[in-house]
Design an enzyme around this catalytic site. Structure first.
Site, mmCIF file in Angstrom:
data_model
loop_
_atom_site.group_PDB
_atom_site.id
_atom_site.type_symbol
_atom_site.label_atom_id
_atom_site.label_comp_id
_atom_site.label_asym_id
_atom_site.label_seq_id
_atom_site.Cartn_x
_atom_site.Cartn_y
_atom_site.Cartn_z
ATOM 1 N N CYS A 76 61.092 57.819 43.509
ATOM 2 C CA CYS A 76 61.381 56.717 44.624
ATOM 3 C C CYS A 76 62.024 57.486 45.663
ATOM 4 C CB CYS A 76 62.140 55.410 44.093
ATOM 5 S SG CYS A 76 61.490 54.156 45.408
ATOM 6 N N HIS A 177 58.332 53.729 40.021
ATOM 7 C CA HIS A 177 59.492 53.915 39.141
ATOM 8 C C HIS A 177 59.004 53.992 37.579
ATOM 9 C CE1 HIS A 177 62.710 52.850 41.766
ATOM 10 N NE2 HIS A 177 61.884 52.157 42.445
ATOM 11 N N GLU A 179 60.585 54.539 34.911
ATOM 12 C CA GLU A 179 61.414 53.791 34.137
ATOM 13 C C GLU A 179 61.115 52.199 34.174
ATOM 14 O OE1 GLU A 179 63.664 53.426 38.021
ATOM 15 O OE2 GLU A 179 62.301 54.855 37.055
#
Length: 197
Positions: A76, A177, A179
């Site tokens: 990001c 993202h 994650e």
């Protein structure tokens, strides 16, 4: 072993949770000497690119990061730090990937920030091994990396095509993202941990 650059610009809890789920060992990088302890480096980041760059500058890590020969992944805002310049705060970035970070254009009838799931088209790159084309990843951003075919390894569309992922040498960046992107994102983190340079 993954080192996370800890420069106070990002919620790293979701990233460390994902690495825990994957059983990937990691630690924090607070100063230059810490870079030597890890084989792979992640630069996380949320929020304002100009502010993030200032914070990173204050750690004295910019020159040592630029000199790294091991795999580095910017996530990001961490990806935006790899570019030349960001319109966010009109700030110079690390200039590792010679492209610019720009603000989405509201006139295209799109909502800013770009938030939510979006599918990506990726090139055949080890970072995306085992990830199907047009897989969805989770995005939250108002600024984007301009598309450049030399460095682009994945593209997304939001009012216009933009770079969802880039690579230059051992430096990788993803705008989404991983994650927070479920199984596909975890696969990407695992792939990153397996990269050799």
């Amino acid at each position: 072993m993954i080192g996370i650059v800890n420069y106070g610009a990002g919620n790293i809890f979701s990233l460390t949770s994902a690495l825990d789920r994957l059983d990937l060992p990691y630690g924090m990088i607070n100063e230059e000497a810490d870079l030597d302890k890890y084989t792979h480096i992640i630069i996380p980041g949320v929020g304002h690119a100009g502010t993030a760059m200032k914070k990173l500058d204050q750690t004295g890590l910019v020159a040592p990061i630029k000199a790294l020969k091991k795999p580095v992944l910017g996530i990001c805002v961490g990806m935006q730090l790899l570019t030349q310049h960001s319109e966010e705060g009109d700030a110079d970035m690390m200039s590792i990937v010679p492209v610019k970070t720009r603000l989405f254009n509201k006139d295209q009838g799109i909502k800013i920030p770009h938030m939510g799931w979006n599918n990506i088209t990726h090139k055949n790159n080890p970072l995306f091994e085992g990830v199907k084309n047009l897989t969805q990843f989770y995005f939250v951003h108002s600024y984007f990396i301009e598309y450049n075919p030399t460095f682009d390894i994945a593209t997304a569309e939001y009012g216009m095509p933009f770079s969802a992922a880039v690579q230059k040498d051992n430096f990788y960046g993803v705008q989404f993202h991983p994650e927070k992107s479920g199984a596909a994102g975890e696969r990407l983190l695992k792939n990153f941990s397996n990269l050799k340079h």
